[in-house]
Motif scaffolding. Structure first.
Motif, short mmCIF file in Angstrom:
data_model
loop_
_atom_site.label_atom_id
_atom_site.label_comp_id
_atom_site.label_asym_id
_atom_site.label_seq_id
_atom_site.Cartn_x
_atom_site.Cartn_y
_atom_site.Cartn_z
N PHE A 1 5.65 7.12 -10.88
CA PHE A 1 6.53 6.66 -11.96
C PHE A 1 5.75 6.50 -13.26
CE2 PHE A 1 8.40 3.31 -14.55
CZ PHE A 1 9.64 3.88 -14.80
N ALA A 2 4.56 5.91 -13.18
CA ALA A 2 3.74 5.72 -14.38
C ALA A 2 3.38 7.06 -15.01
CB ALA A 2 2.47 4.93 -14.02
N ILE A 3 3.04 8.04 -14.18
CA ILE A 3 2.71 9.37 -14.70
C ILE A 3 3.92 9.99 -15.40
CG2 ILE A 3 2.13 11.73 -14.00
CD1 ILE A 3 0.31 10.43 -11.83
N PHE A 4 5.09 9.92 -14.76
CA PHE A 4 6.30 10.46 -15.38
C PHE A 4 6.62 9.74 -16.68
CE2 PHE A 4 7.26 12.72 -11.50
CZ PHE A 4 7.98 13.81 -11.98
N TYR A 5 6.43 8.44 -16.70
CA TYR A 5 6.73 7.68 -17.90
C TYR A 5 5.85 8.13 -19.06
CZ TYR A 5 7.27 3.89 -21.21
OH TYR A 5 7.50 3.18 -22.36
N THR B 1 0.83 -1.21 0.00
CA THR B 1 0.00 0.00 0.00
C THR B 1 0.86 1.26 0.00
OG1 THR B 1 -1.47 -1.28 1.44
CG2 THR B 1 -2.07 0.99 1.05
N SER B 2 2.00 1.21 0.68
CA SER B 2 2.87 2.39 0.71
C SER B 2 3.62 2.56 -0.61
CB SER B 2 3.84 2.30 1.88
OG SER B 2 4.72 1.21 1.70
N LEU B 3 3.78 1.50 -1.39
CA LEU B 3 4.48 1.59 -2.68
C LEU B 3 3.57 2.06 -3.81
CD1 LEU B 3 6.74 -1.56 -2.69
CD2 LEU B 3 7.44 0.80 -2.42
N ILE B 4 2.29 1.93 -3.67
CA ILE B 4 1.35 2.31 -4.73
C ILE B 4 1.51 3.77 -5.19
CG2 ILE B 4 -1.10 2.64 -5.27
CD1 ILE B 4 -1.63 -0.01 -3.84
N PRO B 5 1.65 4.74 -4.28
CA PRO B 5 1.85 6.13 -4.76
C PRO B 5 3.12 6.30 -5.58
CG PRO B 5 1.23 6.13 -2.45
CD PRO B 5 1.46 4.71 -2.83
N PHE B 6 4.21 5.61 -5.20
CA PHE B 6 5.45 5.71 -5.96
C PHE B 6 5.31 5.10 -7.35
CE2 PHE B 6 7.02 5.86 -1.54
CZ PHE B 6 7.62 7.11 -1.60
N ILE B 7 4.62 3.98 -7.42
CA ILE B 7 4.38 3.33 -8.71
C ILE B 7 3.51 4.23 -9.59
CG2 ILE B 7 3.27 1.36 -9.84
CD1 ILE B 7 4.14 -0.30 -7.36
N ALA B 8 2.52 4.86 -9.00
CA ALA B 8 1.64 5.76 -9.76
C ALA B 8 2.42 6.97 -10.27
CB ALA B 8 0.47 6.21 -8.89
N LEU C 1 4.04 10.92 -19.36
CA LEU C 1 4.05 12.35 -19.66
C LEU C 1 5.40 12.86 -20.15
CD1 LEU C 1 1.88 13.89 -16.81
CD2 LEU C 1 1.27 13.51 -19.18
N PHE C 2 6.49 12.21 -19.73
CA PHE C 2 7.81 12.75 -20.06
C PHE C 2 8.70 11.77 -20.81
CE2 PHE C 2 6.54 15.05 -16.16
CZ PHE C 2 6.48 16.31 -16.70
N ILE C 3 8.87 10.57 -20.31
CA ILE C 3 9.85 9.65 -20.88
C ILE C 3 9.41 9.14 -22.24
CG2 ILE C 3 11.05 7.45 -20.53
CD1 ILE C 3 10.78 7.99 -17.49
N ARG C 4 8.20 8.63 -22.35
CA ARG C 4 7.71 8.06 -23.61
C ARG C 4 7.64 9.10 -24.74
NH1 ARG C 4 1.96 5.79 -24.87
NH2 ARG C 4 2.41 4.47 -26.65
N PRO C 5 7.08 10.29 -24.50
CA PRO C 5 7.07 11.28 -25.59
C PRO C 5 8.48 11.70 -26.03
CG PRO C 5 5.49 11.89 -23.92
CD PRO C 5 6.28 10.75 -23.37
N GLN C 6 9.42 11.77 -25.07
CA GLN C 6 10.80 12.13 -25.42
C GLN C 6 11.43 11.06 -26.31
OE1 GLN C 6 12.38 14.95 -24.83
NE2 GLN C 6 14.28 14.30 -25.76
N LYS C 7 11.19 9.80 -25.99
CA LYS C 7 11.73 8.72 -26.83
C LYS C 7 11.12 8.76 -28.23
CE LYS C 7 13.03 5.37 -23.33
NZ LYS C 7 12.86 4.00 -22.83
N ASN C 8 9.82 9.04 -28.33
CA ASN C 8 9.17 9.14 -29.64
C ASN C 8 9.74 10.29 -30.45
OD1 ASN C 8 7.54 6.96 -29.15
ND2 ASN C 8 5.79 8.18 -28.46
#
Length: 92
Positions: free
Chosen positions: A21-25, A12-19, A27-34
Motif C-alpha cells: 500500500f505504501a508503495i502504491f501510495y 508479520t503477515s500484514l507487513i507485506p500488505f502495508i508495504a 508511486l501512484f496516488i500521491r503524484p496523481q493528486k499533485n
C-alpha cells in the motif's frame, strides 16, 4: 486470552500488505493528486487571451472566462469549452 505469538504472527503477515500500500501510495496516488492540484490551479489562473489545447486536440484562444466553461475561439469559430476539458496552456 489470546496467545501473544498469534498476535505477532498476524502483524508479520500484514507487513507485506502495508508495504505494498505504501508503495502504491507514493508511486501512484500521491503524484496523481499533485497533478490534479496543479491542473486545477492552472485552470483558475487562465485569463482571456491565453492560448490553450483541449483534450480533444483543439488549439484555441480564450475569449471569456465563465464559472464552468470558457468561451474560446479557434480559427473563425467561437465555442464553449468546459473547464475540465482544457489539457494545458500553450506558453508563448
Amino acid at each position: 486470552m489470546q496467545d501473544p505469538n498469534s498476535l505477532t504472527g498476524i502483524l508479520t503477515s500484514l507487513i507485506p500488505f502495508i508495504a505494498i500500500f505504501a508503495i502504491f501510495y507514493f508511486l501512484f496516488i500521491r503524484p496523481q493528486k499533485n497533478q490534479q492540484k496543479k491542473h486545477k490551479e492552472m485552470l483558475e489562473a487562465l485569463q482571456a487571451g491565453d492560448k490553450v489545447v483541449s483534450y480533444g486536440g483543439i488549439m484555441c484562444e480564450i475569449v471569456k472566462k465563465e464559472e464552468n466553461y470558457f468561451l474560446v475561439r479557434s480559427g473563425e469559430s467561437t465555442m464553449k469549452l468546459v473547464k475540465e476539458y482544457i489539457a494545458y496552456k500553450v506558453e508563448q
